[in-house]
Design a protein around this motif. Structure first.
Motif, PDB file in Angstrom:
ATOM      1  N   ALA D  19     -26.532  -8.810  21.391  1.00 55.60           N
ATOM      2  CA  ALA D  19     -26.587  -7.466  21.973  1.00 55.60           C
ATOM      3  C   ALA D  19     -26.689  -7.465  23.486  1.00 55.60           C
ATOM      4  N   ASP D  20     -27.026  -8.589  24.115  1.00 53.12           N
ATOM      5  CA  ASP D  20     -27.135  -8.583  25.581  1.00 53.12           C
ATOM      6  C   ASP D  20     -25.866  -9.055  26.261  1.00 53.12           C
ATOM      7  N   LEU D  21     -24.773  -9.170  25.523  1.00 61.42           N
ATOM      8  CA  LEU D  21     -23.511  -9.620  26.105  1.00 61.42           C
ATOM      9  C   LEU D  21     -22.597  -8.430  26.372  1.00 61.42           C
ATOM     10  N   ALA D  22     -21.805  -8.541  27.420  1.00 59.72           N
ATOM     11  CA  ALA D  22     -20.775  -7.541  27.696  1.00 59.72           C
ATOM     12  C   ALA D  22     -19.475  -8.286  27.957  1.00 59.72           C
ATOM     13  N   PRO D  23     -18.340  -7.671  27.635  1.00 61.64           N
ATOM     14  CA  PRO D  23     -17.068  -8.306  27.938  1.00 61.64           C
ATOM     15  C   PRO D  23     -16.943  -8.516  29.445  1.00 61.64           C
ATOM     16  N   SER D  24     -16.103  -9.452  29.842  1.00 62.61           N
ATOM     17  CA  SER D  24     -16.069  -9.855  31.241  1.00 62.61           C
ATOM     18  C   SER D  24     -15.170  -8.980  32.104  1.00 62.61           C
ATOM     19  N   GLY D  25     -14.506  -7.965  31.498  1.00 61.83           N
ATOM     20  CA  GLY D  25     -13.486  -7.192  32.206  1.00 61.83           C
ATOM     21  C   GLY D  25     -13.932  -6.601  33.540  1.00 61.83           C
ATOM     22  N   ARG D  26     -15.015  -5.793  33.526  1.00 59.14           N
ATOM     23  CA  ARG D  26     -15.375  -5.094  34.767  1.00 59.14           C
ATOM     24  C   ARG D  26     -15.924  -6.066  35.799  1.00 59.14           C
ATOM     25  N   THR D  27     -16.533  -7.176  35.363  1.00 60.07           N
ATOM     26  CA  THR D  27     -16.981  -8.206  36.297  1.00 60.07           C
ATOM     27  C   THR D  27     -15.795  -8.806  37.037  1.00 60.07           C
ATOM     28  N   HIS D  94     -11.360 -18.540  30.740  1.00 61.69           N
ATOM     29  CA  HIS D  94     -12.104 -19.283  29.718  1.00 61.69           C
ATOM     30  C   HIS D  94     -13.339 -18.537  29.242  1.00 61.69           C
ATOM     31  N   ILE D  95     -13.670 -17.422  29.919  1.00 63.51           N
ATOM     32  CA  ILE D  95     -14.911 -16.696  29.618  1.00 63.51           C
ATOM     33  C   ILE D  95     -14.572 -15.418  28.859  1.00 63.51           C
ATOM     34  N   ARG D  96     -15.340 -15.153  27.804  1.00 69.54           N
ATOM     35  CA  ARG D  96     -15.101 -13.972  27.003  1.00 69.54           C
ATOM     36  C   ARG D  96     -16.162 -12.918  27.243  1.00 69.54           C
ATOM     37  N   TYR D  97     -17.418 -13.352  27.392  1.00 64.45           N
ATOM     38  CA  TYR D  97     -18.519 -12.409  27.585  1.00 64.45           C
ATOM     39  C   TYR D  97     -19.349 -12.819  28.783  1.00 64.45           C
ATOM     40  N   VAL D  98     -20.024 -11.853  29.406  1.00 69.07           N
ATOM     41  CA  VAL D  98     -20.994 -12.169  30.453  1.00 69.07           C
ATOM     42  C   VAL D  98     -22.369 -11.688  29.998  1.00 69.07           C
ATOM     43  N   ASP D  99     -23.400 -12.452  30.339  1.00 72.60           N
ATOM     44  CA  ASP D  99     -24.750 -11.939  30.132  1.00 72.60           C
ATOM     45  C   ASP D  99     -25.367 -11.684  31.500  1.00 72.60           C
ATOM     46  N   PHE D 156     -24.242 -23.631  38.863  1.00 71.92           N
ATOM     47  CA  PHE D 156     -25.028 -22.833  37.916  1.00 71.92           C
ATOM     48  C   PHE D 156     -24.147 -22.138  36.886  1.00 71.92           C
ATOM     49  N   VAL D 157     -22.896 -21.812  37.289  1.00 72.54           N
ATOM     50  CA  VAL D 157     -21.959 -21.230  36.319  1.00 72.54           C
ATOM     51  C   VAL D 157     -21.790 -22.184  35.148  1.00 72.54           C
ATOM     52  N   TRP D 158     -21.460 -23.445  35.459  1.00 75.77           N
ATOM     53  CA  TRP D 158     -21.211 -24.422  34.381  1.00 75.77           C
ATOM     54  C   TRP D 158     -22.484 -24.667  33.592  1.00 75.77           C
ATOM     55  N   GLU D 159     -23.613 -24.723  34.313  1.00 77.04           N
ATOM     56  CA  GLU D 159     -24.922 -24.888  33.682  1.00 77.04           C
ATOM     57  C   GLU D 159     -25.155 -23.791  32.640  1.00 77.04           C
ATOM     58  N   ARG D 160     -24.893 -22.536  33.058  1.00 73.96           N
ATOM     59  CA  ARG D 160     -25.127 -21.394  32.172  1.00 73.96           C
ATOM     60  C   ARG D 160     -24.190 -21.446  30.965  1.00 73.96           C
ATOM     61  N   LEU D 161     -22.924 -21.775  31.243  1.00 77.28           N
ATOM     62  CA  LEU D 161     -21.941 -21.819  30.151  1.00 77.28           C
ATOM     63  C   LEU D 161     -22.259 -22.954  29.185  1.00 77.28           C
ATOM     64  N   ALA D 162     -22.823 -24.056  29.712  1.00 80.94           N
ATOM     65  CA  ALA D 162     -23.203 -25.165  28.844  1.00 80.94           C
ATOM     66  C   ALA D 162     -24.366 -24.761  27.940  1.00 80.94           C
ATOM     67  N   ARG D 163     -25.265 -23.936  28.475  1.00 80.45           N
ATOM     68  CA  ARG D 163     -26.432 -23.506  27.691  1.00 80.45           C
ATOM     69  C   ARG D 163     -26.093 -22.426  26.689  1.00 80.45           C
ATOM     70  N   ARG D 164     -25.089 -21.620  27.019  1.00 82.02           N
ATOM     71  CA  ARG D 164     -24.769 -20.491  26.154  1.00 82.02           C
ATOM     72  C   ARG D 164     -23.271 -20.453  25.877  1.00 82.02           C
ATOM     73  N   PRO D 165     -22.790 -21.381  25.070  1.00 80.37           N
ATOM     74  CA  PRO D 165     -21.332 -21.510  24.889  1.00 80.37           C
ATOM     75  C   PRO D 165     -20.682 -20.310  24.221  1.00 80.37           C
ATOM     76  N   GLU D 166     -21.481 -19.384  23.642  1.00 77.03           N
ATOM     77  CA  GLU D 166     -20.825 -18.214  23.032  1.00 77.03           C
ATOM     78  C   GLU D 166     -20.198 -17.309  24.090  1.00 77.03           C
ATOM     79  N   LEU D 167     -20.505 -17.537  25.400  1.00 78.92           N
ATOM     80  CA  LEU D 167     -19.833 -16.798  26.468  1.00 78.92           C
ATOM     81  C   LEU D 167     -18.386 -17.257  26.632  1.00 78.92           C
ATOM     82  N   LEU D 168     -18.100 -18.478  26.167  1.00 80.88           N
ATOM     83  CA  LEU D 168     -16.770 -19.069  26.353  1.00 80.88           C
ATOM     84  C   LEU D 168     -15.795 -18.607  25.279  1.00 80.88           C
TER      85      LEU D 168
END
Lengths: 234, 234, 234, 234
Positions: D19-27, D94-99, D156-168
């Protein structure tokens, strides 16, 4: 960006919304544009004419370092505008349609964002005359005032959404919009305190505004509905 | 943003529009960009060099307050550009395709929007020399002239849509486009009056331009078709 | 904006394009942003400091009118950038995918667009020193040179599309891309002539650049494929 | 721009993301806006006041040519920002969602981009005082420092994506994100070297930064997954 069907977009489909509603897509586009430009224009306030006149590299570096109050002001304003953009982004994930009144309230929000480089420049220039100079006190007070005014349209956003809940995406309701008004009023109160503090120490006030942006950032619930919302979700 | 199918986009599908038409999407994108930038650049006209030189906070505040004619000019220009954006937004909810001529008419609209910061700066600078100074009269007159010229391309928009109604989204028709031409001509007439008033009182003229933006805002029908349109809808 | 399916966007679908291709959507977005900003920044070159110093309105108006070479330069640059945007828009209606090389060629196009305010400011400033001053000759020559360089990446666009026709939307082919190269070379030739003319009369050169924009605008085929293309369509 | 379905966008669908994810479009939209504006604002650092004062065209041309260090600095900064944009573009394919956290890391990236015109102006101004002047050394050092800081959020981008791969977007995985961290650290190291070189020759340092942008451009894999990724793809 929302992606309404063509019939949603025109607002004329039989089962669609009232005829004075439009999807929120283009309102988001222009808002993003204004946020992006305002946040980028801030850099024009950074300039170090003294650095060029220095004869040795140490002196030139010192002239760059001496500009730190301008960097502090830049950072506070940058993060505050970024924070407002994050809130705007989160808000519009809950909004499906805009009406004429919500459009004008959004323009009032954008007016505040467009103005942001002005008090930022005032403070950066005034802090050059001394960290507690009288000019710096007036500038930091004006900064607080502009940012306090900037929070006010948000109260009207929630007010409007509470009155016309069909603008919201389900499951968000008028009751939810009413609860959110408090957050807006809180921001205004903090900036009002900041104006008072500016009279004692402009630097402290700018630090407070920077902390406020960071605090909101940490406590923001982002896209996730809070516990109450989860209940509504079910 | 409209969301045509790929075949609509290329304008080559068998049942699609004539081959020289393109969907209006990217035209809206660049227009939004120009509106967003022009409205944000206005802030560069706000600067209070005198405030920094003040020895006491009261004097610095006074220097900020003394800039009120620049704030008035800023507000009038900001709201006028916002209003034109609202009208542009409402217009393009009725437009499905653009042709080469409509593109160039739209560029003429954007030319006016891009120019807006220039007369705004002229007026703000001139009002600093006195609220009824001769320089202020000339500046407010030039302001009225630029904004009057800004209304003219709108007449050609309706003209073009009346001649080529396939650019419109149904149920909007050539007859509707012809009726809208009057609104454009009305704006030009009001700005022409403003030029005359500028010769008597520049401040009064700027107040009039501010009121005009607010009046249009209140009376705008926004996305809702008027009573005639409802009849067409049925 | 193109609207590829998610699988098209990732460029990884089985029947999709080669793995180093991306849909052209976001490239169009940032290009539109750059065009919109460059065209709006031109206004910062317009300023009439002398107008404020005038004691009578007639003198202030005269000071405004005396700036006409700056307005001519503004108009020529505005229309040229608008024209390039129109061509860019028309180009991308024919493009489906971008690869790394086409991205960099597009960045070279944007480099020219971003630079446009610079020669525009040079010419506007130099014409203030006299319509055929030596400084104006150098400035108009530099203007022609920058705009000539601006046309060069377009030749590489067609070159790249001719080599890799899978970037194109059907029915556009490598043969079509090869034919288009001529148009790009023609623009470079005209700007080269303009540099020569600038040495005789800077004003004549600026008028030529304005006419060139208008000529291209009138002769542009826009979104409609020409007769040859119709043949390919069938 | 990604085009999630409405349910994806709201992040509330049953089978959808947390529930805390949003699509990456507006970012992506606001990031594109910031990149476009920052890259276009660089032109404001180009100005040749001396050219107007020349009595002969040769002298005026010479004054334009003498500005070449400013052009070099412009080109290095322009290409570096363009390169970062290319990387940002490739990243978000490569990114689908942003938190919330990824949003703030992205804002840190944008902070660096927004700042870019400042060190660019410092270097252009300082090089006017001499190609190895002490002021130029300090400016080029500051330039290297700002651009070094600019590379840090990428780690930190890669760090975050490594920790939360569901963003990918599948098939990209945490293991892939971990491998990418190295590239970010490499950029920081090169800029650190550049700071040292700036103390010997500011011009050499600026040339190095230009070469770095070109090197990254040539070696960038763009949208194509590398050999390892192809293995994951299968």
């Amino acid at each position: 960006m929302t992606e309404p069907s063509t019939s949603e977009r025109r607002g004329t489909s039989a089962a669609g919304p009232a005829a004075d509603l439009a999807p929120s897509g283009r309102t988001e586009t222009i808002s993003d544009g204004v946020f992006a430009i305002a946040i980028t224009l801030l850099v024009l306030n950074l300039h170090v004419p003294g650095a060029v006149e220095q004869k040795d590299a140490g002196g030139a570096l010192q002239a760059l370092v001496d500009e730190w109050p301008a960097y502090l002001s830049y950072l506070a304003t940058f993060l505050t505008v970024a924070l407002v953009w994050m809130n705007h982004h989160a808000l519009f994930t809950h909004i499906r349609y805009v009406d004429q009144k919500l459009q004008w309230i959004n323009i009032a929000i954008l007016l505040g964002i467009c103005l942001a480089p002005f008090p930022n420049a005032l403070v950066a220039d005034a802090l050059r005359t001394g960290l507690s100079s009288e000019a710096a006190k007036a500038a930091a007070g004006a900064y607080g005032l502009v940012f306090m005014l900037m929070t006010l349209p948000w109260i009207f956003v929630w007010e409007r959404l509470a009155r016309r809940p069909e603008l919201l995406r389900p499951p968000y309701t008028a009751a939810w919009a009413r609860r959110e008004r408090v957050r807006g009023a809180l921001g205004a109160a903090v900036y009002a305190c900041g104006i008072g503090i500016a009279w004692i120490s402009p630097l402290l006030a700018m630090g407070l505004f920077l902390l406020l942006a960071l605090f909101y950032a940490v406590t923001a619930r982002g896209f996730a509905p809070d516990h109450e919302m989860r209940a509504i979700d079910v």
